[in-house]
Enzyme design. Structure first.
Site, PDB file in Angstrom:
ATOM      1  CE  LYS A  49      47.715  99.661  75.747  1.00 43.94           C
ATOM      2  NZ  LYS A  49      48.114 100.484  74.615  1.00 43.94           N
TER       3      LYS A  49
ATOM      4  CB  VAL B 239      56.603 100.462  66.026  1.00 45.78           C
ATOM      5  CG1 VAL B 239      58.086 100.216  66.280  1.00 45.78           C
ATOM      6  CG2 VAL B 239      55.944 101.126  67.233  1.00 45.78           C
TER       7      VAL B 239
ATOM      8  CE  LYS C 274      48.184  98.395  62.973  1.00 44.50           C
ATOM      9  NZ  LYS C 274      47.598  97.371  63.854  1.00 44.50           N
TER      10      LYS C 274
ATOM     11  CB  SER D 297      53.692  93.189  65.940  1.00 45.50           C
ATOM     12  OG  SER D 297      53.922  94.442  65.321  1.00 45.50           O
ATOM     13  CB  ALA D 298      55.315  93.772  60.653  1.00 44.21           C
ATOM     14  CG  ASP D 299      55.647  97.150  65.526  1.00 43.51           C
ATOM     15  OD1 ASP D 299      55.423  97.534  64.364  1.00 43.51           O
ATOM     16  OD2 ASP D 299      55.007  97.546  66.522  1.00 43.51           O
TER      17      ASP D 299
ATOM     18  CD  GLU E 169      53.271 104.625  66.785  1.00 42.67           C
ATOM     19  OE1 GLU E 169      52.391 104.400  65.934  1.00 42.67           O
ATOM     20  OE2 GLU E 169      53.534 103.868  67.743  1.00 42.67           O
TER      21      GLU E 169
ATOM     22  CG  ASP F   8      48.360  88.750  65.494  1.00 46.05           C
ATOM     23  OD1 ASP F   8      49.323  89.451  65.101  1.00 46.05           O
ATOM     24  OD2 ASP F   8      47.221  89.216  65.669  1.00 46.05           O
TER      25      ASP F   8
HETATM   26  N1  PSU Z   1      50.712  99.275  71.174  1.00 46.96           N
HETATM   27  C1  PSU Z   1      50.218 100.301  71.898  1.00 46.96           C
HETATM   28  N2  PSU Z   1      49.727 101.397  71.254  1.00 46.96           N
HETATM   29  C2  PSU Z   1      49.752 101.500  69.886  1.00 46.96           C
HETATM   30  C3  PSU Z   1      50.286 100.403  69.134  1.00 46.96           C
HETATM   31  C4  PSU Z   1      50.756  99.328  69.816  1.00 46.96           C
HETATM   32  O1  PSU Z   1      50.202 100.229  73.109  1.00 46.96           O
HETATM   33  O2  PSU Z   1      49.279 102.507  69.331  1.00 46.96           O
HETATM   34  C5  PSU Z   1      50.353 100.502  67.634  1.00 46.96           C
HETATM   35  C6  PSU Z   1      51.792 100.865  67.189  1.00 46.96           C
HETATM   36  O3  PSU Z   1      51.715 101.709  66.057  1.00 46.96           O
HETATM   37  C7  PSU Z   1      52.351  99.519  66.792  1.00 46.96           C
HETATM   38  C8  PSU Z   1      51.132  98.848  66.198  1.00 46.96           C
HETATM   39  O4  PSU Z   1      53.408  99.596  65.868  1.00 46.96           O
HETATM   40  O5  PSU Z   1      50.060  99.238  67.051  1.00 46.96           O
HETATM   41  C9  PSU Z   1      51.273  97.350  66.133  1.00 46.96           C
HETATM   42  O6  PSU Z   1      50.218  96.818  65.400  1.00 46.96           O
HETATM   43  P1  PSU Z   1      50.274  95.270  64.942  1.00 46.96           P
HETATM   44  O7  PSU Z   1      50.166  94.485  66.216  1.00 46.96           O
HETATM   45  O8  PSU Z   1      49.071  95.118  64.034  1.00 46.96           O
HETATM   46  O9  PSU Z   1      51.577  95.081  64.231  1.00 46.96           O
HETATM   47 MN    MN Z   2      49.172  91.341  63.978  1.00 42.59          MN
END
Ligand code: PSU
Ligand code: MN
Length: 312
Positions: A160, A107, A87, A141-143, A25, A139
């Site tokens: 994390k 991701v 992003k 994540s869309a992941d 990624e 909140d």
């Molecule tokens: N967690 C990490 N390092 C990262 C990310 C998450 O430890 O770099 C990044 C990844 O690209 C993940 C994104 O897909 O943050 C998730 O962001 P959000 O929570 O806004 O969906």
């Molecule tokens: Mn988010």
């Protein structure tokens, strides 16, 4: 081929010939690490994948096209421009493509590119998940939705503990995403090897992981999978110290009212600062460790000789 998608010739050749390919990624490059550690890491990840016998495909949006496989110059541009590059998660793709812009793919967005390209294995550091306090903030994540719908295996060091790991696992269970622990019973917590939470299945070898994936996709299931690979012992950080650091980073985010897509990069950078770079070293090493395992899983996925239950 889709005019919005461009696959690097080397990646395309590997896919056509049935050789192993690993997606990587780009949010981790532009938003997850500072320059020049991000550049060094991005290039080292590609080298690790190659050394393990697979072809790397770093994914990103470049000039309004979804790209699987970047040149060294492009990786350097993403590393240098850092957070000034958007992003990009699923919901951002249409906008960035229609405007001809660049985007660092999360991701979720990297899984979309991998799937469009025909890549089934992807290595990253940590996945996004359900944030602490999500019952109030919503909140998530869309992941996680991408893992629910897109058939790509994501090799990571867990997530994390800026996230609520228990709720993250519950969410993935609801959407039918198997959590496979590589030589571990416990879901790893990124800097730490354990979290007190169980994985669904412990896997001892890349071949066993590939067989499970072939069965999962072989019956038409469309979800992805999480391959959870603990950080190597040598680089693991003290659990208790990290818990305090993370709590402080979250408090700072609340105080500064950081929300939405800015929250994860903010927390990552703040943790880096608070640990005086110690977390960065751990981060780099765990991603490389994941890239190596992903290359082995990718090879097992394309191998024809082992016993499995049908081809995908
Ligand atoms: N967690 C990490 N390092 C990262 C990310 C998450 O430890 O770099 C990044 C990844 O690209 C993940 C994104 O897909 O943050 C998730 O962001 P959000 O929570 O806004 O969906
Ligand atoms: Mn988010």
């Amino acid at each position: 081929m889709n005019p919005f998608v461009a696959i690097a010739p080397e990646v395309q050749a590997a896919l056509s010939e049935g050789r192993a390919v690993v997606a990587l990624e780009s949010t981790i490059i532009a938003h997850g690490m500072p320059y020049p550690a991000n550049l060094e890491t991005a290039l080292r990840l590609e080298a690790v994948v190659r050394q393990a016998g697979a072809v790397p495909a770093t994914c990103a949006i470049v000039d309004g096209r979804l790209r699987a496989g970047l040149s060294e110059e492009e990786i350097e541009r993403f590393a240098q421009k850092g957070r000034s590059i958007a992003k990009a998660s699923r919901r951002d793709l249409g906008y960035l493509l229609s405007r001809g812009l660049d985007g660092a793919t999360t991701v979720a967005a990297t899984m979309i590119i991998a799937h469009l390209a025909g890549i089934r294995c992807f290595a990253t550091g940590g996945i996004g998940g359900v944030h602490r306090g999500a019952s109030a903030t919503f909140d998530i994540s869309a992941d996680l939705q991408e893992l629910a719908h897109t058939p790509v295996a994501v090799v990571c060091a867990g997530a994390k503990s800026i996230l609520d790991l228990g709720l993250t696992l519950e969410y993935l269970e609801t959407f039918g995403v198997p959590i496979l622990g590589y030589q571990t019973d416990e879901f790893p917590a990124f800097y730490a090897r354990s979290s007190g939470l169980k994985v669904d299945y412990r896997m001892e070898t890349p071949e066993a992981i590939a067989q499970l994936l072939k069965a999962h996709w072989g019956i038409g299931l469309r979800s992805g999978a999480v391959v959870a690979n603990p950080i190597p012992e040598l680089y693991a950080l003290n659990d208790k110290d990290m818990e305090e650091t993370i709590a402080k980073a979250i408090a700072d985010a609340e105080h500064q009212r950081i929300r939405g897509k800015d929250l994860t990069p903010f927390l990552l950078a703040r943790i880096e600062q608070l640990t005086g770079g110690l977390s960065l070293k751990a981060n780099v090493e765990l991603v490389c460790n994941n890239a190596h395992l992903a290359a082995r899983v990718a090879q097992a996925l394309v191998a024809r000789h082992h016993q499995g239950f049908g081809a995908v």
